[in-house]
Design an enzyme around this catalytic site. Structure first.
Site, PDB file in Angstrom:
ATOM      1  N   LYS A 112      -0.754  14.158  -1.995  1.00 23.34           N
ATOM      2  CA  LYS A 112       0.185  13.126  -1.549  1.00 23.34           C
ATOM      3  C   LYS A 112       1.356  12.990  -2.521  1.00 23.34           C
ATOM      4  CE  LYS A 112      -2.910   9.866  -1.420  1.00 23.34           C
ATOM      5  NZ  LYS A 112      -4.127  10.645  -1.750  1.00 23.34           N
ATOM      6  N   ARG A 141      -1.829  20.592  18.785  1.00 21.21           N
ATOM      7  CA  ARG A 141      -0.811  21.635  18.743  1.00 21.21           C
ATOM      8  C   ARG A 141       0.343  21.367  19.704  1.00 21.21           C
ATOM      9  NH1 ARG A 141      -3.785  27.392  18.958  1.00 21.21           N
ATOM     10  NH2 ARG A 141      -1.631  28.012  18.534  1.00 21.21           N
ATOM     11  N   ASP A 188       0.732   6.109  -4.973  1.00 22.36           N
ATOM     12  CA  ASP A 188      -0.647   5.830  -5.359  1.00 22.36           C
ATOM     13  C   ASP A 188      -1.130   4.458  -4.887  1.00 22.36           C
ATOM     14  OD1 ASP A 188      -3.066   6.733  -6.608  1.00 22.36           O
ATOM     15  OD2 ASP A 188      -2.699   5.252  -8.177  1.00 22.36           O
ATOM     16  N   HIS A 223      -4.390   2.697  -0.824  1.00 20.27           N
ATOM     17  CA  HIS A 223      -4.265   3.876  -1.682  1.00 20.27           C
ATOM     18  C   HIS A 223      -3.492   4.936  -0.903  1.00 20.27           C
ATOM     19  CE1 HIS A 223      -5.059   7.082  -4.471  1.00 20.27           C
ATOM     20  NE2 HIS A 223      -5.706   7.785  -3.544  1.00 20.27           N
TER      21      HIS A 223
END
Length: 343
Positions: A176, A259, A194, A155
């Site tokens: 998404k 980061r 999907d 998915h």
């Protein structure tokens, strides 16, 4: 979480391929001509290999790969031609105890009578092709490897961004499809949305769209979109190697995100390790630009340049120099004759 779903994939395997389907789908590309009755196409291919039975014809059948497609190339055909009809009859009487899924004679050579009789008796499909042996083997091997490759369904969404296959995963409603739609609008190419069908081919993971959904996309509040019709043929791809996994997560204040880029994450899919990036999603965040930067950064790493590591090494050198008293202000390294604060 998305990473748990990737680890718990249900791996599927195809056990056999009908010779009839193989011939109907790929016979034209492989330039195959059927020499057997059509009802003999009911046999099945159970292994992905291609076998040239030269040793078996010479009498050594101890390790004969009879369950694979048997290919009579230029060498095997000339050997059969040289030994004469009686010896050929004995060769195929010996091989008749093995039931191969199909036989193919390459180089546009005519199958020998003895081979035809054996195949007819055992109801084995027999073909000849105008392709050379190497060409036929290469194309057939690729077809069979992809067909019999371990596969699964994910998915997520798969996009080609600057040539990098980026698989987007995450919980439903995280954005998404909207991110993929924005990338397509920016000129990148969608592979699947999907539902992504993945296969372990060679040493990589390859993704393709669902046969039913294809290049359609669902946007909540809008409905079903046909990306090919809307943006053109240049906006889609049928298949792409997955090179980066991008996990989209709703931004949380109590979570610490990378980061510096020094802690490179990896995700294992069907035994293949793929780089992974976690992106926190928040209102106003431009996921399209971030996705393009991820793709360009991946390209730089493929070419041997790791920006995070290079910056870290430079920083550590500065720290060590300062600790030794060797540090000087960077401004003093500027040549005043070639610099102006007003430029």
């Amino acid at each position: 979480m998305a990473d748990a779903k990737l680890k718990d994939l249900k791996i599927l395997h195809r056990e056999k391929l009908s010779v009839r389907d193989f011939f109907c789908h790929y016979g034209k590309d492989l330039q195959m001509v059927l020499c057997s009755p059509e009802e003999d196409l009911a046999s099945y291919i159970a292994e992905s290999g291609i076998h040239r039975p030269g040793l078996a014809m010479a009498g050594y059948t101890a390790v004969y790969s009879s369950q694979q497609i048997q290919v009579v190339g230029h060498t095997e055909w000339n050997y059969l031609e040289s030994i004469g009809p009686e010896a050929r009859q004995k060769v195929f009487e010996r091989l008749s105890v093995f039931h191969a899924p199909m036989w193919v004679v390459t180089h546009d050579q005519t199958p020998h009578k003895e081979l035809r009789e054996m195949c007819l008796k055992l109801h084995i499909p027999l073909f000849f092709t105008t392709l050379h042996t190497y060409e036929f083997n290469k194309l057939s091997q690729r077809i069979l490897e992809e067909y019999f490759a371990p596969h699964a369904i994910i998915h997520g969404s798969l996009v080609d961004v600057y040539g990098i296959g980026m698989l987007y995963v995450g919980d439903s409603n995280v954005g998404k499809s909207e991110c993929v739609l924005d990338l397509v609008e920016s000129g990148h190419r969608m592979v699947a949305d999907d539902v992504v069908h993945i296969s372990h081919v060679g040493n990589c993971i390859v993704g393709r769209p669902d046969p039913l959904i294809r290049h359609h996309m669902e946007i909540r509040g809008v409905g079903i979109l046909d990306i090919r019709s809307m943006f053109g043929i240049h906006a889609i791809r049928k298949v792409k190697k997955i090179e980066v996994i991008v996990e989209l997560q709703p931004w949380r204040q109590d979570v610490s995100y990378d980061r510096t880029g020094l802690n490179e994450l990896q995700e294992s899919i069907m035994g293949v390790s793929i780089p992974k990036v976690i992106i926190p999603v928040a209102p106003g965040k431009n996921l399209t630009v971030i996705s393009e930067v991820i793709a360009m950064n991946a390209l730089m790493k493929m070419n041997g340049q790791n920006v995070a590591q290079d910056f870290n090494e430079t920083l550590m050198q500065k720290i060590k120099a300062k600790a030794k008293g060797e540090y000087s202000d960077d401004l003093l390294q500027v040549d005043p004759q070639h610099w102006s604060p007003y430029e």
